[in-house]
Design an enzyme around this catalytic site. Structure first.
Site, PDB file in Angstrom:
ATOM      1  N   GLU A  71       5.734  38.260 -25.239  1.00  0.00           N
ATOM      2  CA  GLU A  71       5.011  37.706 -25.941  1.00  0.00           C
ATOM      3  C   GLU A  71       5.734  37.576 -27.394  1.00  0.00           C
ATOM      4  OE1 GLU A  71       2.750  35.678 -25.464  1.00  0.00           O
ATOM      5  OE2 GLU A  71       2.690  36.106 -23.502  1.00  0.00           O
ATOM      6  N   CYS A 224       3.337  18.519 -20.660  1.00  0.00           N
ATOM      7  CA  CYS A 224       2.723  17.738 -21.962  1.00  0.00           C
ATOM      8  C   CYS A 224       3.556  18.557 -23.114  1.00  0.00           C
ATOM      9  CB  CYS A 224       1.339  18.336 -22.007  1.00  0.00           C
ATOM     10  SG  CYS A 224       0.368  17.422 -23.139  1.00  0.00           S
ATOM     11  N   CYS A 230       4.356  11.628 -19.101  1.00  0.00           N
ATOM     12  CA  CYS A 230       2.908  11.263 -18.683  1.00  0.00           C
ATOM     13  C   CYS A 230       2.906  10.565 -17.235  1.00  0.00           C
ATOM     14  CB  CYS A 230       2.168  10.060 -19.503  1.00  0.00           C
ATOM     15  SG  CYS A 230       1.932  10.835 -21.269  1.00  0.00           S
ATOM     16  N   CYS A 233       2.143  13.062 -14.774  1.00  0.00           N
ATOM     17  CA  CYS A 233       1.127  14.003 -15.231  1.00  0.00           C
ATOM     18  C   CYS A 233      -0.229  13.759 -14.321  1.00  0.00           C
ATOM     19  CB  CYS A 233       0.512  13.622 -16.825  1.00  0.00           C
ATOM     20  SG  CYS A 233      -0.774  14.873 -17.216  1.00  0.00           S
ATOM     21  N   CYS A 239      -7.025  12.150 -20.032  1.00  0.00           N
ATOM     22  CA  CYS A 239      -6.598  12.480 -21.258  1.00  0.00           C
ATOM     23  C   CYS A 239      -6.451  11.463 -22.484  1.00  0.00           C
ATOM     24  CB  CYS A 239      -5.051  12.577 -21.376  1.00  0.00           C
ATOM     25  SG  CYS A 239      -3.967  12.870 -22.626  1.00  0.00           S
TER      26      CYS A 239
END
Length: 403
Positions: A71, A224, A230, A233, A239
């Site tokens: 992280e 995204c 898209c 997607c 959306c």
DNA sequence: CACTCGTGGAA
DNA sequence: TTTCCAAGAGT
């Protein structure tokens, strides 16, 4: 029950901004649909092979440690860049204790080339605290881990969600893109983040925080994206940005600023033993605690740092014009996010009185700012990336300067 | 709260 | 080529 868990019963109507900054109101049905389709997609096409994913061959303590390291490395850094650094780091420092007892120089060395070096310094300090206070085991306690250096809201939540499967929602670059587009949130950058916090909390799948958190990040990183895919997607029907043809303007873009230029001279000194003089940079500014060449600022990026001397010993200061035999040996530019660095490399000889002073100081104190280092030891010193590249060109027989 | 802090991928 | 900015945090 853990009293620190975020409320499980928050009402949508009370907690979400249902106003004209949203292209459409958020509904509980939209959230359930989003969670179901996202997790279904993640099961099928998510990135399940990331090296920091918890594995049965590791203990809980080691799995949490690996998630933590990943992280930190992933802050403002892409997965493909992090993976080789993560593998090398885990080989060198496989446990919190190994990291805590290592030298900062060794930790920085394994961070060389990754950038944002305060992450490495803070990580080293946090590892010491973790071993002292928690025996190296990251506790399931938001405030406790949030107080460690380098762990902010997003990293603390990500560790608890992925390591303990606890319902803490993150707000990182991926979530910002995904949820701003899904909800159609149109707001300036600072207001946008304030609005997205409760939205991220409301969208979190509390039955499966670990998979949900990884899923929304995989979705943001592979579909995204800044330039979204898209056409591939599975969420275009809910959306709002897509439905209003606004995926290019949502989320709001950062205000672009002109990049100032800083011009510096780098000095390459050799001594009789064939060693060169390195400068350990101050802990705070750019490239903090990394080893570079002695540097003179010729033209600063702000009015405050217009020029500077190279050495200030006693009352005498040394500037570029004090080295009359200097010869230009190289020049390069380096682009930072926030400014451009123009560097010119000079070879020169060090005045004898100055050389004596440095010899005295370095025999007394290994942490001295200026240190003589043999060419074949340069690879072991953590260096800024452009300096490592420069050494690769100056000393091609030693090809170990860049990671 | 605006600024600082690295490097490399992507367009 | 230039420009943007990515699994943010500290100050």
């Amino acid at each position: 029950m853990n009293p620190q868990l975020p409320s499980d019963t928050l009402s949508l109507d009370q907690s979400l901004p249902q106003d004209d900054t949203l292209l459409a109101p958020i509904t509980a049905q939209q959230i359930r649909y989003f969670q179901a389709r996202l997790l279904e997609w993640f099961e099928r096409e998510g990135r399940h092979d990331l090296p920091w994913k918890p594995q049965d061959c590791f203990s809980l303590k080691i799995n949490l440690y690996r998630i933590w390291i990943s992280e930190i490395m992933l802050q403002q850094t892409q997965v493909a860049t992090v993976i080789p650094y993560f593998e090398r780091f885990m080989t060198a420092f496989p446990t919190p204790e190994a990291l805590a007892t290592a030298s900062e120089e060794a930790v920085l060395h394994h961070w060389q080339g990754l950038g944002y070096y305060s992450r490495a310094r803070n990580l080293h300090q946090a590892a010491k605290m973790l071993v002292e206070q928690h025996q190296g085991l990251i506790p399931p306690d938001f405030e406790a881990i949030r107080s460690l250096k380098g762990i902010g809201d997003t990293t603390a939540s990500a560790i608890l969600a992925q390591g303990y499967n606890l319902p803490f929602a993150i707000l990182d670059g991926n979530v910002r893109r995904v949820l701003a587009r899904i909800t159609g949130l149109q707001a300036p950058r600072t207001e946008q983040d304030r609005r997205l916090k409760p939205i991220s909390d409301a969208f979190l799948c509390r039955q499966n925080p670990a998979d949900y958190t990884q899923a929304i990040m995989d979705f943001g990183a592979t579909l995204c994206k800044l330039k979204p895919a898209c056409d591939r997607c599975f969420l275009t029907d809910i959306c709002q940005a897509y439905l209003h043809n606004a995926t290019n303007t949502i989320p709001a873009k950062a205000i672009k600023k002109t990049r100032p230029v800083e011009s510096v001279a780098l000095l390459l000194f050799h001594n009789a033993k064939g060693e060169i003089l390195l400068e350990k940079r101050p802990a705070n500014g750019i490239w903090g605690n990394l080893y570079s060449l002695p540097e003179i600022i010729l033209q600063g990026r702000n009015a405050k740092s217009q020029s500077s001397a190279i050495f200030q010993l006693d009352d005498k200061t040394y500037q570029l014009t004090d080295f009359q035999d200097r010869k230009q040996a190289a020049a390069f530019q380096h682009q930072f996010t926030h400014y451009t660095l123009e560097a010119t490399l000079f070879t020169a000889t060090l005045p004898k009185e100055l050389q004596h002073r440095l010899d005295e100081a370095s025999t007394h104190n290994k942490d001295e700012r200026y240190q003589w280092v043999a060419i074949n030891q340069l690879a072991h010193k953590p260096k800024p990336q452009p300096i490592a590249i420069l050494f690769d060109q100056l000393y091609p027989e030693n090809d170990l300067f860049t990671p």
